[in-house]
Design a protein around this motif. Structure first.
Motif: not given
Length: 203
Positions: A36-45
């Protein structure tokens, strides 16, 4: 650095959640979210939790950057058209990016299982590459075919794991397959219409 807390576990349940196939599917899911363009730590977690990783999952922006680089390397395996290509990509990663094969029980908190990272506290990007290479290598060995594909839909391009003995899958989901089938039908209809109009004018 990764932290794996001591937990009580049911061996059969743990083995199911961390089977080769489950690990390979987790790899595909991580490759996709990290693309994704800007994956966040929360999304990956959230993806990690969905595939059996336990809290605390403390990811930093630096962790995400490293995991994105690892995911880009793993995507080469999914893009391979044949077993030879997948094996070549995996051999390069195994040679240059992973450690020697070892067994760990994470201090007695899990059943014994193989790892290819340097140690139990390896950075997230190293863990992602090592665990993914392990699972994808076993799938190539077992099936003598690429372990997965990249979705043939130009509007998707997600990685996915192939399995089963049916026809070879080209799309990651029924939704993508249906969308592309409808688009192909519309293109075919559009190509036919000029000819139909010309025939009508000659009557």
């Amino acid at each position: 650095m990764r932290y794996i807390p001591p937990v009580s576990f049911n061996s059969d349940d743990w083995s199911t959640r961390h089977s080769v196939l489950a690990t390979a599917r987790r790899t595909a899911a991580l490759v996709n979210v990290l693309a994704g363009e800007r994956p966040t730590p929360g999304e990956v977690a959230d993806v990690l939790r969905a595939y059996g990783e336990t809290d605390p999952i403390d990811l930093t922006d630096r962790d995400i950057a490293g995991m994105r680089a690892a995911a880009a390397l793993l995507r080469q395996v999914f893009a391979a058209e044949h077993a030879d290509g997948a094996a070549t990509a995996l051999n390069g990663l195994l040679r240059d990016r992973t450690g020697p094969l070892r067994l760990t029980s994470h201090g007695g908190s899990t059943p014994w299982h193989p790892h290819l990272d340097r140690d139990d506290d390896a950075p997230w990007d190293e863990w992602l590459l090592a665990s993914s290479c392990m699972a994808l290598t076993v799938l190539v060995w077992d099936r003598q075919s690429p372990p997965g594909r990249i979705c043939a839909s130009d509007s998707c391009r997600n990685a996915f794991i192939t399995q089963g003995s049916g026809p070879e899958r080209r799309f990651c989901s029924r939704r993508c397959a249906t969308r592309e089938r409808v688009a192909a039908h519309r293109r075919a209809r559009s190509a036919e219409q000029p000819g139909e109009a010309e025939q009508g004018g000659n009557k």
